[in-house]
Design a protein around this motif. Structure first.
Motif, PDB file in Angstrom:
ATOM      1  N   VAL A  71       0.840  -1.207   0.000  1.00 52.37           N
ATOM      2  CA  VAL A  71       0.000   0.000   0.000  1.00 52.37           C
ATOM      3  C   VAL A  71       0.871   1.251   0.000  1.00 52.37           C
ATOM      4  O   VAL A  71       0.597   2.215  -0.727  1.00 52.37           O
ATOM      5  N   ASP A  72       1.936   1.233   0.798  1.00 56.02           N
ATOM      6  CA  ASP A  72       2.834   2.395   0.842  1.00 56.02           C
ATOM      7  C   ASP A  72       3.468   2.663  -0.512  1.00 56.02           C
ATOM      8  O   ASP A  72       3.604   3.813  -0.939  1.00 56.02           O
ATOM      9  N   VAL A  73       3.868   1.603  -1.214  1.00 54.34           N
ATOM     10  CA  VAL A  73       4.434   1.774  -2.552  1.00 54.34           C
ATOM     11  C   VAL A  73       3.379   2.330  -3.498  1.00 54.34           C
ATOM     12  O   VAL A  73       3.633   3.262  -4.268  1.00 54.34           O
ATOM     13  N   LYS A  74       2.186   1.780  -3.436  1.00 58.03           N
ATOM     14  CA  LYS A  74       1.103   2.216  -4.320  1.00 58.03           C
ATOM     15  C   LYS A  74       0.741   3.680  -4.080  1.00 58.03           C
ATOM     16  O   LYS A  74       0.464   4.432  -5.023  1.00 58.03           O
ATOM     17  N   GLU A  75       0.774   4.101  -2.806  1.00 59.38           N
ATOM     18  CA  GLU A  75       0.404   5.468  -2.459  1.00 59.38           C
ATOM     19  C   GLU A  75       1.574   6.446  -2.515  1.00 59.38           C
ATOM     20  O   GLU A  75       1.388   7.650  -2.368  1.00 59.38           O
ATOM     21  N   GLY A  76       2.776   5.925  -2.702  1.00 55.11           N
ATOM     22  CA  GLY A  76       3.943   6.788  -2.839  1.00 55.11           C
ATOM     23  C   GLY A  76       4.632   7.152  -1.545  1.00 55.11           C
ATOM     24  O   GLY A  76       5.603   7.926  -1.558  1.00 55.11           O
ATOM     25  N   THR A  77       4.187   6.602  -0.417  1.00 52.13           N
ATOM     26  CA  THR A  77       4.861   6.896   0.850  1.00 52.13           C
ATOM     27  C   THR A  77       6.125   6.047   1.024  1.00 52.13           C
ATOM     28  O   THR A  77       6.941   6.321   1.897  1.00 52.13           O
ATOM     29  N   ARG A  78       6.253   5.006   0.213  1.00 55.02           N
ATOM     30  CA  ARG A  78       7.513   4.282   0.096  1.00 55.02           C
ATOM     31  C   ARG A  78       7.925   4.328  -1.369  1.00 55.02           C
ATOM     32  O   ARG A  78       7.180   3.871  -2.249  1.00 55.02           O
ATOM     33  N   LYS A  79       9.081   4.897  -1.626  1.00 56.05           N
ATOM     34  CA  LYS A  79       9.541   5.088  -2.996  1.00 56.05           C
ATOM     35  C   LYS A  79      10.207   3.817  -3.515  1.00 56.05           C
ATOM     36  O   LYS A  79      11.172   3.325  -2.929  1.00 56.05           O
ATOM     37  N   SER A  80       9.675   3.290  -4.604  1.00 50.86           N
ATOM     38  CA  SER A  80      10.271   2.107  -5.225  1.00 50.86           C
ATOM     39  C   SER A  80       9.918   2.101  -6.705  1.00 50.86           C
ATOM     40  O   SER A  80       8.912   1.508  -7.111  1.00 50.86           O
ATOM     41  N   PRO A  81      10.735   2.760  -7.525  1.00 47.34           N
ATOM     42  CA  PRO A  81      10.467   2.777  -8.969  1.00 47.34           C
ATOM     43  C   PRO A  81      10.355   1.389  -9.581  1.00 47.34           C
ATOM     44  O   PRO A  81       9.601   1.181 -10.537  1.00 47.34           O
ATOM     45  N   THR A  82      11.099   0.426  -9.026  1.00 44.97           N
ATOM     46  CA  THR A  82      11.030  -0.945  -9.539  1.00 44.97           C
ATOM     47  C   THR A  82       9.679  -1.577  -9.252  1.00 44.97           C
ATOM     48  O   THR A  82       9.101  -2.273 -10.095  1.00 44.97           O
ATOM     49  N   MET A  83       9.151  -1.338  -8.064  1.00 41.39           N
ATOM     50  CA  MET A  83       7.906  -1.964  -7.649  1.00 41.39           C
ATOM     51  C   MET A  83       6.665  -1.294  -8.220  1.00 41.39           C
ATOM     52  O   MET A  83       5.645  -1.968  -8.456  1.00 41.39           O
ATOM     53  N   ASN A  84       6.698  -0.002  -8.414  1.00 40.52           N
ATOM     54  CA  ASN A  84       5.491   0.746  -8.783  1.00 40.52           C
ATOM     55  C   ASN A  84       4.698   0.149  -9.942  1.00 40.52           C
ATOM     56  O   ASN A  84       3.473  -0.017  -9.821  1.00 40.52           O
ATOM     57  N   PRO A  85       5.325  -0.185 -11.073  1.00 40.71           N
ATOM     58  CA  PRO A  85       4.537  -0.699 -12.201  1.00 40.71           C
ATOM     59  C   PRO A  85       3.783  -1.981 -11.878  1.00 40.71           C
ATOM     60  O   PRO A  85       2.671  -2.197 -12.367  1.00 40.71           O
ATOM     61  N   PHE A  86       4.376  -2.814 -11.021  1.00 40.12           N
ATOM     62  CA  PHE A  86       3.751  -4.090 -10.691  1.00 40.12           C
ATOM     63  C   PHE A  86       2.641  -3.917  -9.655  1.00 40.12           C
ATOM     64  O   PHE A  86       1.564  -4.514  -9.770  1.00 40.12           O
ATOM     65  N   VAL A  87       2.892  -3.096  -8.645  1.00 45.53           N
ATOM     66  CA  VAL A  87       1.882  -2.850  -7.622  1.00 45.53           C
ATOM     67  C   VAL A  87       0.659  -2.163  -8.232  1.00 45.53           C
ATOM     68  O   VAL A  87      -0.485  -2.449  -7.854  1.00 45.53           O
ATOM     69  N   ASP A  88       0.900  -1.287  -9.190  1.00 47.98           N
ATOM     70  CA  ASP A  88      -0.210  -0.579  -9.825  1.00 47.98           C
ATOM     71  C   ASP A  88      -1.123  -1.509 -10.619  1.00 47.98           C
ATOM     72  O   ASP A  88      -2.261  -1.144 -10.951  1.00 47.98           O
ATOM     73  N   MET A  89      -0.649  -2.714 -10.935  1.00 53.29           N
ATOM     74  CA  MET A  89      -1.487  -3.680 -11.648  1.00 53.29           C
ATOM     75  C   MET A  89      -2.529  -4.330 -10.735  1.00 53.29           C
ATOM     76  O   MET A  89      -3.484  -4.945 -11.216  1.00 53.29           O
ATOM     77  N   LEU A  90      -2.329  -4.223  -9.419  1.00 55.67           N
ATOM     78  CA  LEU A  90      -3.161  -4.948  -8.463  1.00 55.67           C
ATOM     79  C   LEU A  90      -4.126  -4.018  -7.741  1.00 55.67           C
ATOM     80  O   LEU A  90      -3.755  -2.905  -7.356  1.00 55.67           O
ATOM     81  N   ASN A  91      -5.362  -4.489  -7.536  1.00 53.53           N
ATOM     82  CA  ASN A  91      -6.319  -3.713  -6.751  1.00 53.53           C
ATOM     83  C   ASN A  91      -6.131  -4.015  -5.265  1.00 53.53           C
ATOM     84  O   ASN A  91      -5.304  -4.859  -4.891  1.00 53.53           O
ATOM     85  N   GLU A  92      -6.904  -3.366  -4.419  1.00 51.91           N
ATOM     86  CA  GLU A  92      -6.696  -3.494  -2.978  1.00 51.91           C
ATOM     87  C   GLU A  92      -6.865  -4.931  -2.497  1.00 51.91           C
ATOM     88  O   GLU A  92      -6.061  -5.422  -1.692  1.00 51.91           O
ATOM     89  N   GLN A  93      -7.893  -5.620  -2.979  1.00 50.89           N
ATOM     90  CA  GLN A  93      -8.096  -6.992  -2.534  1.00 50.89           C
ATOM     91  C   GLN A  93      -6.973  -7.896  -3.018  1.00 50.89           C
ATOM     92  O   GLN A  93      -6.532  -8.799  -2.289  1.00 50.89           O
ATOM     93  N   GLN A  94      -6.486  -7.660  -4.215  1.00 52.99           N
ATOM     94  CA  GLN A  94      -5.367  -8.459  -4.714  1.00 52.99           C
ATOM     95  C   GLN A  94      -4.110  -8.231  -3.890  1.00 52.99           C
ATOM     96  O   GLN A  94      -3.332  -9.163  -3.667  1.00 52.99           O
ATOM     97  N   LEU A  95      -3.910  -7.001  -3.417  1.00 54.60           N
ATOM     98  CA  LEU A  95      -2.765  -6.732  -2.546  1.00 54.60           C
ATOM     99  C   LEU A  95      -2.877  -7.553  -1.262  1.00 54.60           C
ATOM    100  O   LEU A  95      -1.877  -8.089  -0.764  1.00 54.60           O
TER     101      LEU A  95
END
Length: 214
Positions: A71-95
């Protein structure tokens, strides 16, 4: 002063160790985790990459901790350019599903500490289990629990995590690049550590046995 620091960290640790359970479907999580496997591997073992970006072992980590990080990566409170594209593919329940799935996988061993010498390992063990009170470095186990096997939702198991990943994160906290931990506790520790400390404690922790999530 030492007793005051211990009390402060113990109080903060207690405040953040209540488990809040994540409701997820591990079977659905296994399907959703297909986007994670190229880095974190089908068994959740991650990869230690010397001189590059190491990908953490996820198998056996606390589900609530994993979910918070996603959630932190998805919301930007944890910076991870590598993770962002993959996390953005998933909805909240999938997370949630992915977090539960990885938490139920058997933990695997860490890598990256194989070449550490006896002096480095002794230094790493001291920092992880006793700290260095001459520099007010609190031991890792004061927050990450006995044996550094994790404590609640905010303090993950770091025993058996890859050395490269641990070192990367300590440097990120030290520089301020990462700051999504409770009360900036990691900054308070990492900023007092030099690179020799970071290498030593990362190597020692990577060689410790990992246990299933608590």
């Amino acid at each position: 002063m030492k007793s005051q620091v211990i009390t402060a960290f113990a109080t903060l640790t207690f405040s953040f160790t209540a488990a809040h359970g994540v409701e997820g479907d591990p079977e659905a999580g296994k399907q959703a985790a297909a986007v994670c496997q190229s880095c974190h591997q089908p068994d959740g073992s991650g990869m230690n990459i010397p001189g590059g970006e190491s990908w953490p072992k996820l198998a056996g980590l606390n589900a609530s901790y994993l979910y918070k990080q996603l959630v932190d990566v998805k919301e930007g409170t944890r910076k991870s350019p590598t993770m962002n594209p993959f996390v953005d593919m998933l909805n909240e329940q999938q997370l949630k599903d992915v977090s539960v799935y990885y938490s139920q996988l058997p933990p695997t061993g860490g890598k990256g500490g194989e070449s550490a010498n006896d002096e480095q390992l002794a230094r790493g063990k001291k920092l992880a289990t006793d700290g260095d009170w001459s520099r007010y470095i609190v031991p890792c186990s004061s927050c990450h629990g006995p044996g550094n096997q994790g404590a609640g939702d905010h303090f993950p198991a770091i025993a058996g995590q890859h050395a490269g990943y641990i070192a990367d994160q300590l440097r990120a906290w030290k520089s301020g690049k990462r700051d999504n931990d409770p009360q900036h506790l990691m900054l308070a520790i990492a900023e007092r550590m030099n690179d020799e400390d970071i290498i030593a404690v990362s190597a020692w922790l990577s060689r410790q046995p990992a246990k299933p999530a608590k």
